[in-house]
Design an enzyme around this catalytic site. Structure first.
Site, PDB file in Angstrom:
ATOM      1  N   GLY A 173      -3.129  -5.723   2.618  1.00 34.79           N
ATOM      2  CA  GLY A 173      -2.098  -5.092   3.465  1.00 34.79           C
ATOM      3  C   GLY A 173      -2.381  -3.616   3.616  1.00 34.79           C
ATOM      4  O   GLY A 173      -3.369  -3.223   4.243  1.00 34.79           O
TER       5      GLY A 173
ATOM      6  N   GLY B 221       5.359  -2.865   1.173  1.00 29.32           N
ATOM      7  CA  GLY B 221       4.825  -4.234   1.104  1.00 29.32           C
ATOM      8  C   GLY B 221       5.427  -5.104   0.010  1.00 29.32           C
ATOM      9  O   GLY B 221       6.634  -5.115  -0.205  1.00 29.32           O
ATOM     10  N   VAL B 222       4.534  -5.815  -0.672  1.00 30.78           N
ATOM     11  CA  VAL B 222       4.975  -6.715  -1.760  1.00 30.78           C
ATOM     12  C   VAL B 222       5.704  -5.917  -2.848  1.00 30.78           C
ATOM     13  O   VAL B 222       6.746  -6.316  -3.355  1.00 30.78           O
ATOM     14  CB  VAL B 222       3.738  -7.415  -2.392  1.00 30.78           C
ATOM     15  CG1 VAL B 222       4.104  -8.145  -3.664  1.00 30.78           C
ATOM     16  CG2 VAL B 222       3.126  -8.394  -1.398  1.00 30.78           C
ATOM     17  N   ASP B 223       5.165  -4.754  -3.157  1.00 32.65           N
ATOM     18  CA  ASP B 223       5.714  -3.892  -4.217  1.00 32.65           C
ATOM     19  C   ASP B 223       7.179  -3.577  -3.904  1.00 32.65           C
ATOM     20  O   ASP B 223       8.080  -3.762  -4.728  1.00 32.65           O
ATOM     21  CB  ASP B 223       4.881  -2.609  -4.260  1.00 32.65           C
ATOM     22  CG  ASP B 223       4.985  -1.854  -5.574  1.00 32.65           C
ATOM     23  OD1 ASP B 223       4.390  -0.785  -5.672  1.00 32.65           O
ATOM     24  OD2 ASP B 223       5.681  -2.338  -6.492  1.00 32.65           O
TER      25      ASP B 223
ATOM     26  N   ASP C 201       7.758 -15.653   1.549  1.00 34.02           N
ATOM     27  CA  ASP C 201       8.068 -14.429   0.815  1.00 34.02           C
ATOM     28  C   ASP C 201       7.839 -14.681  -0.679  1.00 34.02           C
ATOM     29  O   ASP C 201       8.455 -15.593  -1.247  1.00 34.02           O
ATOM     30  CB  ASP C 201       9.540 -14.066   1.069  1.00 34.02           C
ATOM     31  CG  ASP C 201       9.924 -12.750   0.430  1.00 34.02           C
ATOM     32  OD1 ASP C 201      10.905 -12.147   0.889  1.00 34.02           O
ATOM     33  OD2 ASP C 201       9.241 -12.308  -0.515  1.00 34.02           O
TER      34      ASP C 201
END
Ligand code: APR
Length: 168
Positions: A123, A31-33, A9
Site C-alpha cells: 500500500g 492503511g491497515v495500521d 477488511d
C-alpha cells in the site's frame, strides 16, 4: 499447510493473530495500521507505547515482529511487523520476506491456531502487488506453520495478485 485468501477488511477477521503492516514507530498510521488501531481501540496503542518505553526504545526495525493485545478485535494478538518501503534501486525483498517469516515464527511461539496477514508493503510503502504476493506466499510455504495462514486483501488487484501467487 493451509493457505487461504479472503477479500475484505482484516479488522473483521476472527483469527488468533491479526498481523499489522505497521511502521517502525509502532504509534499508528494510515492503511491497515490505522484500521487496526481504530477498530482495536486504545489498548493496542497503550501496549505499543509501553514497548517503545521499554524493550523497543528505537522502534521496531524493518522485518521484525512484535505482539500486543488485540484490544476489541476478534483475535488474541496483533502481531505488528514493519515491511520495507519499495525502492526500485535497492532490492529489499529479503526484508519483506523477513516480515512474514518473523511474524509466523512469533505466532508459532505464541501458540496461535490461525493468523491473518494483509498485503504487507503493498500500500503506502509502494511494493508492486505481484511481487508482494509472490514473496508472501513463498515465505509462508517455506515456514510451513502448523496453523492456517489467511491472506486478507482489500481490493480486486490485490486479490488477483494473491490468487495468481497461490496458484504457482
Ligand atoms: N484490511 C485489509 N487490507 C487493508 C486494509 C484493511 N482494513 N486497509 C488497507 N489494506 C491494504 C492496502 O490496500 C494494501 O494492499 O493493505 C495493504 C498494505 O497497505 P498499507 O496499510 O498502506 O501498509 P504498507 O504498504 O505496509 O505501508 C505501511 O502505512 O499505514 C501506514 O503506519 C503504516 O507507515 C506505515 C505504512
Amino acid at each position: 499447510m493451509q493457505l487461504e485468501l479472503v477479500e475484505g477488511d482484516i479488522t473483521a477477521q476472527t483469527v488468533d493473530a491479526i498481523v499489522n503492516a505497521a511502521n517502525s514507530s509502532l504509534l499508528g498510521g494510515g492503511g491497515v495500521d490505522g484500521a487496526i488501531h481504530r477498530a482495536g481501540g486504545q489498548e493496542i496503542l497503550a501496549a505499543c507505547r509501553h514497548l517503545r518505553a521499554t524493550t523497543l526504545p528505537h522502534g521496531l526495525p524493518t522485518g521484525e515482529a512484535v505482539a500486543t493485545t488485540a484490544g476489541r478485535l476478534n483475535a488474541r494478538y496483533v502481531i505488528h511487523t514493519v515491511g520495507p518501503v519499495w525502492d526500485p534501486a535497492d532490492d529489499r525483498s529479503h526484508l519483506l520476506a523477513a516480515a512474514y517469516r518473523n511474524s509466523l515464527v512469533l505466532a508459532t511461539e505464541l501458540g496461535v491456531a490461525s493468523i491473518a496477514f494483509p498485503a504487507i508493503s503493498a500500500g503506502i510503502y509502494g511494493w508492486p502487488l505481484t511481487d508482494a504476493a509472490t514473496i508472501a506466499v513463498r515465505t509462508a510455504r517455506d515456514v510451513a506453520p502448523s496453523f492456517p495462514v489467511r491472506f486478507v486483501v482489500f481490493n480486486r488487484p490485490a486479490a488477483e495478485a494473491f490468487r495468481n501467487a497461490l496458484a504457482l
